[in-house]
Design a protein around this motif. Sequence first.
Motif, short mmCIF file in Angstrom:
data_model
loop_
_atom_site.label_atom_id
_atom_site.label_comp_id
_atom_site.label_asym_id
_atom_site.label_seq_id
_atom_site.Cartn_x
_atom_site.Cartn_y
_atom_site.Cartn_z
N ALA A 292 0.83 -1.21 0.00
CA ALA A 292 0.00 0.00 0.00
C ALA A 292 0.86 1.26 0.00
CB ALA A 292 -0.92 -0.01 1.22
N SER A 293 1.91 1.26 0.81
CA SER A 293 2.81 2.42 0.87
C SER A 293 3.48 2.66 -0.48
CB SER A 293 3.86 2.19 1.96
OG SER A 293 4.78 3.25 2.00
N ARG A 294 3.94 1.58 -1.09
CA ARG A 294 4.58 1.70 -2.41
C ARG A 294 3.58 2.13 -3.47
NH1 ARG A 294 7.10 -4.20 -1.32
NH2 ARG A 294 8.86 -3.58 0.01
N GLY A 295 2.39 1.53 -3.42
CA GLY A 295 1.38 1.81 -4.44
C GLY A 295 0.82 3.21 -4.36
N TYR A 296 0.50 3.67 -3.17
CA TYR A 296 -0.13 4.97 -3.01
C TYR A 296 0.86 6.14 -2.97
CZ TYR A 296 -4.55 2.60 -1.92
OH TYR A 296 -5.69 1.83 -1.97
N PHE A 297 2.04 5.89 -2.38
CA PHE A 297 2.97 7.01 -2.18
C PHE A 297 4.31 6.84 -2.87
CE2 PHE A 297 0.62 6.46 1.99
CZ PHE A 297 -0.39 7.37 1.67
N GLY A 298 4.55 5.65 -3.44
CA GLY A 298 5.83 5.41 -4.09
C GLY A 298 6.98 5.36 -3.12
N LYS A 299 6.70 4.91 -1.89
CA LYS A 299 7.72 4.89 -0.84
C LYS A 299 7.72 3.57 -0.09
CE LYS A 299 7.44 9.85 0.30
NZ LYS A 299 7.18 10.80 1.41
N GLU A 300 8.86 3.23 0.50
CA GLU A 300 8.92 2.12 1.43
C GLU A 300 8.21 2.57 2.72
OE1 GLU A 300 10.06 -1.01 0.84
OE2 GLU A 300 10.22 -0.22 -1.20
N PRO A 301 7.66 1.64 3.49
CA PRO A 301 6.92 2.03 4.70
C PRO A 301 7.69 2.95 5.64
CG PRO A 301 6.56 -0.28 4.23
CD PRO A 301 7.61 0.18 3.27
N ASN A 302 8.99 2.68 5.84
CA ASN A 302 9.76 3.49 6.80
C ASN A 302 10.04 4.90 6.28
OD1 ASN A 302 11.67 2.94 4.86
ND2 ASN A 302 13.15 2.01 6.25
N GLN A 303 9.68 5.16 5.02
CA GLN A 303 9.88 6.49 4.45
C GLN A 303 8.62 7.35 4.48
OE1 GLN A 303 11.22 5.16 0.56
NE2 GLN A 303 13.37 5.45 1.11
N MET A 304 7.50 6.77 4.92
CA MET A 304 6.25 7.53 4.93
C MET A 304 6.33 8.73 5.88
SD MET A 304 2.98 4.93 4.76
CE MET A 304 3.43 3.96 6.22
N SER A 305 5.78 9.83 5.45
CA SER A 305 5.70 11.02 6.30
C SER A 305 4.55 10.84 7.30
CB SER A 305 5.42 12.26 5.44
OG SER A 305 4.13 12.16 4.84
N ASP A 306 4.45 11.74 8.26
CA ASP A 306 3.34 11.68 9.21
C ASP A 306 2.01 11.84 8.48
OD1 ASP A 306 5.11 11.34 11.28
OD2 ASP A 306 5.04 13.43 11.97
N TYR A 307 2.00 12.69 7.47
CA TYR A 307 0.78 12.91 6.68
C TYR A 307 0.36 11.61 6.00
CZ TYR A 307 -2.49 14.87 3.30
OH TYR A 307 -3.62 15.16 2.55
N GLU A 308 1.30 10.95 5.34
CA GLU A 308 1.01 9.70 4.64
C GLU A 308 0.66 8.57 5.61
OE1 GLU A 308 4.04 10.69 0.90
OE2 GLU A 308 4.76 9.69 2.72
N SER A 309 1.34 8.54 6.74
CA SER A 309 1.09 7.51 7.75
C SER A 309 -0.33 7.60 8.28
CB SER A 309 2.08 7.65 8.91
OG SER A 309 3.39 7.33 8.51
N THR A 310 -0.77 8.82 8.60
CA THR A 310 -2.11 8.98 9.16
C THR A 310 -3.19 8.77 8.10
OG1 THR A 310 -1.89 11.39 8.88
CG2 THR A 310 -1.41 10.47 11.05
N MET A 311 -2.89 9.07 6.87
CA MET A 311 -3.86 8.80 5.81
C MET A 311 -4.00 7.30 5.58
SD MET A 311 -4.28 10.28 1.94
CE MET A 311 -5.18 11.71 2.58
#
Length: 231
Positions: free
Chosen positions: A163-182
Amino acid sequence: MKHIKRLLVLIFLCIVCVAGYFTYRGYQRYEAAVDEISIEEKIGEIKSNPSYTTYDELPKTYLEAVVAVEDKRFYKHWGVDIISVGRAIKNNIQAGKLVEGGSTITQQLAKNLYFNQEQSIERKAAEAFMAFSLENKYSKKEILEFYVNTIYFGDGYYCVADASRGYFGKEPNQMSDYESTMLAGVPNAPSAYAPTVNPELAKERQEKVLRSMVKEKYLTQEQASQIVEGQ
């Protein structure tokens, strides 16, 4: 008056008998499930996924967001939260329909591992027995880790890494607080809250996640506002 008391006793006994019957049937279903494939084997299957993500590889904000919005008493119960169950029963009776399930993160994990979406008392009882077993075998940290690796995030993503890769193009540990809460808000209703489906609804759900985090004291209101503004 005596007739009324007798009637109440009879109703109570009927409720006890029905509850006992479904509890017994649920336990049988639980036993049949673990006899077919053990919990350890099921967990092994999850961990064999190349996209499996460990607890330590996930942002703290994401983990706190999941607990705040999905199961605020996660660290206090033993698999089934009686308080949440009681509240769900009350709300369902008031609504006249099933509007709240009261399932804990552990129960949801049990369902993801062994059971389908069938809504029945028997299945809920089996799920509860499975939840108790999971809590007995694994730590809260492990259960939360297993959970985020088995839930559906929409768009064909069945674990947090995909989901992290698909929605944000990032590995999970790279998610921002904004992306994490979304992302933490999506599994509640992926067909509605997936960012690619309806960005506005996804944002509304994120705001609920943030309100829950503030209420549970994971964030201050100022920090929550900064997360939204700093997208």
